[in-house]
Design a protein around this motif. Structure first.
Motif, PDB file in Angstrom:
ATOM      1  N   SER A 197       0.808  -1.228   0.000  1.00  0.00           N
ATOM      2  CA  SER A 197       0.000   0.000   0.000  1.00  0.00           C
ATOM      3  C   SER A 197       0.839   1.276   0.000  1.00  0.00           C
ATOM      4  O   SER A 197       0.537   2.241   0.713  1.00  0.00           O
ATOM      5  N   SER A 198       1.896   1.282  -0.806  1.00  0.00           N
ATOM      6  CA  SER A 198       2.655   2.520  -0.987  1.00  0.00           C
ATOM      7  C   SER A 198       1.870   3.444  -1.912  1.00  0.00           C
ATOM      8  O   SER A 198       1.320   2.980  -2.920  1.00  0.00           O
ATOM      9  N   PRO A 199       1.829   4.752  -1.627  1.00  0.00           N
ATOM     10  CA  PRO A 199       1.183   5.673  -2.580  1.00  0.00           C
ATOM     11  C   PRO A 199       1.852   5.632  -3.951  1.00  0.00           C
ATOM     12  O   PRO A 199       1.260   6.062  -4.936  1.00  0.00           O
ATOM     13  N   ALA A 200       3.100   5.087  -4.010  1.00  0.00           N
ATOM     14  CA  ALA A 200       3.811   4.999  -5.292  1.00  0.00           C
ATOM     15  C   ALA A 200       3.670   3.628  -5.948  1.00  0.00           C
ATOM     16  O   ALA A 200       4.281   3.385  -6.980  1.00  0.00           O
ATOM     17  N   PHE A 244      -9.719   0.236   1.017  1.00  0.00           N
ATOM     18  CA  PHE A 244      -8.686  -0.686   1.517  1.00  0.00           C
ATOM     19  C   PHE A 244      -7.487   0.076   2.076  1.00  0.00           C
ATOM     20  O   PHE A 244      -7.035  -0.162   3.190  1.00  0.00           O
ATOM     21  N   MET A 245      -7.011   1.032   1.287  1.00  0.00           N
ATOM     22  CA  MET A 245      -5.798   1.762   1.688  1.00  0.00           C
ATOM     23  C   MET A 245      -6.200   2.945   2.546  1.00  0.00           C
ATOM     24  O   MET A 245      -7.064   3.737   2.169  1.00  0.00           O
ATOM     25  N   THR A 246      -5.554   3.091   3.720  1.00  0.00           N
ATOM     26  CA  THR A 246      -5.977   4.155   4.645  1.00  0.00           C
ATOM     27  C   THR A 246      -4.898   5.222   4.853  1.00  0.00           C
ATOM     28  O   THR A 246      -5.152   6.241   5.474  1.00  0.00           O
ATOM     29  N   GLY A 247      -3.698   4.981   4.367  1.00  0.00           N
ATOM     30  CA  GLY A 247      -2.604   5.949   4.520  1.00  0.00           C
ATOM     31  C   GLY A 247      -1.370   5.376   3.862  1.00  0.00           C
ATOM     32  O   GLY A 247      -1.410   4.278   3.292  1.00  0.00           O
ATOM     33  N   PRO A 248      -0.236   6.119   3.912  1.00  0.00           N
ATOM     34  CA  PRO A 248       0.980   5.598   3.294  1.00  0.00           C
ATOM     35  C   PRO A 248       1.387   4.285   3.972  1.00  0.00           C
ATOM     36  O   PRO A 248       1.615   4.253   5.176  1.00  0.00           O
ATOM     37  N   LYS A 249       1.413   3.199   3.211  1.00  0.00           N
ATOM     38  CA  LYS A 249       1.741   1.848   3.711  1.00  0.00           C
ATOM     39  C   LYS A 249       0.810   1.392   4.828  1.00  0.00           C
ATOM     40  O   LYS A 249       1.215   0.648   5.724  1.00  0.00           O
ATOM     41  N   PRO A 297      -1.510  10.891   0.417  1.00  0.00           N
ATOM     42  CA  PRO A 297      -1.195   9.820   1.363  1.00  0.00           C
ATOM     43  C   PRO A 297      -1.732   8.461   0.945  1.00  0.00           C
ATOM     44  O   PRO A 297      -1.240   7.423   1.381  1.00  0.00           O
ATOM     45  N   THR A 298      -2.773   8.470   0.131  1.00  0.00           N
ATOM     46  CA  THR A 298      -3.308   7.225  -0.438  1.00  0.00           C
ATOM     47  C   THR A 298      -3.450   7.437  -1.940  1.00  0.00           C
ATOM     48  O   THR A 298      -3.201   8.532  -2.443  1.00  0.00           O
TER      49      THR A 298
END
Ligand SMILES: Cc1cc2nc3c(=O)[nH]c(=O)nc-3n(C[C@H](O)[C@H](O)[C@H](O)COP(=O)(O)OP(=O)(O)OC[C@H]3O[C@@H](n4cnc5c(N)ncnc54)[C@H](O)[C@@H]3O)c2cc1C
Length: 282
Positions: free
Chosen positions: A107-110, A140-145, A205-206
């Protein structure tokens, strides 16, 4: 290290040691270990679990979490944007090992697959020995990683409705290969469902969506009766500008927030010009 041979075995191992690190392709996990950012007490390898390597396409597309980026380049999953994203991931050696499940779980923003999954409105399948659940990628993704996966859950597959050929992925980096995105963009125009999806990477961040840009483009597609059309330069520029306003970028070593907004506007305009004229075949 526990080497799982099937999904039930992997889930049982994870239930026995919740919080154990999962090793899929290892291209993120080993970097974390090498840099001393992780010191796993238990590792469960899932790269030999055949069920996780399955890929099917039949109206909906289901890609197992163990499918590598090389497989995404070679197999038919109907998403040209995902293929373009896969092509930009690392090197051939990395693509042979790195999986879509690892990209999603990190779940990296990149993460390059992630803007595409956002634009496709994909669903993430999670399983534990307690049962299964399906979470929309946007939740699913809530923030960086950071994501909503519980410690005893595995990402088992990613699923989406086959959206047809009008889709594109673009990425800007500091060089052409082996590069972490400064900004990434996916645009999907699903002519059958009358749906526009935009996913933005490395710009917040996401992974972000761009609802105003999506509504603007949907208006253009509506006007054209969802048939192929050539958007005007002005319409493309406006679409790009709306995309830039959706971003929440930061200044970092890879680029400034202002540069990220600029390249998003440029990529957005080009993406619309590329996608709108694409005819749906079969
Ligand atoms: C040299 C290099 C270049 C790279 N270039 C790119 C690039 O261009 N674009 C890009 O997006 N990424 C890039 N990456 C990052 C990495 O390759 C990807 O994020 C890849 O998709 C990770 O997949 P993996 O199978 O190797 O994950 P792993 O390293 O095996 O796992 C990553 C994390 O996810 C967890 N995990 C993995 N699978 C599951 C699962 N099924 N269920 C639950 N948790 C799971 C692991 O426990 C771990 O915490 C690069 C990495 C390297 C080392």
């Amino acid at each position: 290290m526990d080497v799982a041979r099937d999904l039930d075995g992997a889930l049982a191992s994870l239930a026995a040691v919740p919080g154990a690190d999962v090793l899929n392709g290892g291209t993120d996990l080993m970097v974390e270990i090498n840099f001393g950012r992780k010191r796993p007490t238990a590792v469960i390898a899932i790269d030999r679990v055949a069920e996780l390597r399955e890929l099917s396409k039949n109206g909906t597309v289901r890609v197992g979490a163990g499918v590598t980026f090389t497989m995404l380049l070679e197999r038919d999953h109907g998403s040209s944007a995902l293929r373009e994203a896969a092509r930009t991931v690392g090197s051939p050696q990395i693509r042979n090992a790195a999986t879509i499940g690892g990209n999603v779980a990190t779940s990296s923003p990149a993460g390059d697959a992630l803007p595409v999954l956002a634009a496709l409105d994909a669903m993430v399948h999670l399983r534990s020995s307690r049962g299964g659940r399906v979470v929309p990628f946007r939740a699913f993704m809530t923030g960086p990683k950071k994501n909503v996966r519980a410690a005893d859950e595995l990402v088992t597959a990613i699923e989406w409705n086959d959206a047809g050929p009008a889709q594109v992925f673009m990425k800007v980096g500091t060089r052409n290969a082996m590069v972490i995105a400064v900004a990434g963009l996916a645009l999907v125009a699903d002519r059958v469902r009358g749906r526009i999806g935009v996913g933005l990477g490395s710009c917040g961040p996401t992974i972000l969506r761009a609802p105003l840009a999506e509504a603007f483009a949907a208006g253009l597609f509506d006007e054209a009766g969802w048939r192929p059309f050539a958007p005007s330069t002005g319409a493309c520029a406006e679409f790009g500008a709306l995309i830039a306003t959706a971003a929440r970028p930061i200044d970092d070593v890879r680029g400034t927030a202002a540069y990220r907004r600029h390249v998003l506007a440029v990529m957005g305009a080009r993406a619309l010009a590329r996608v709108a004229p694409i005819e749906r075949t079969a």
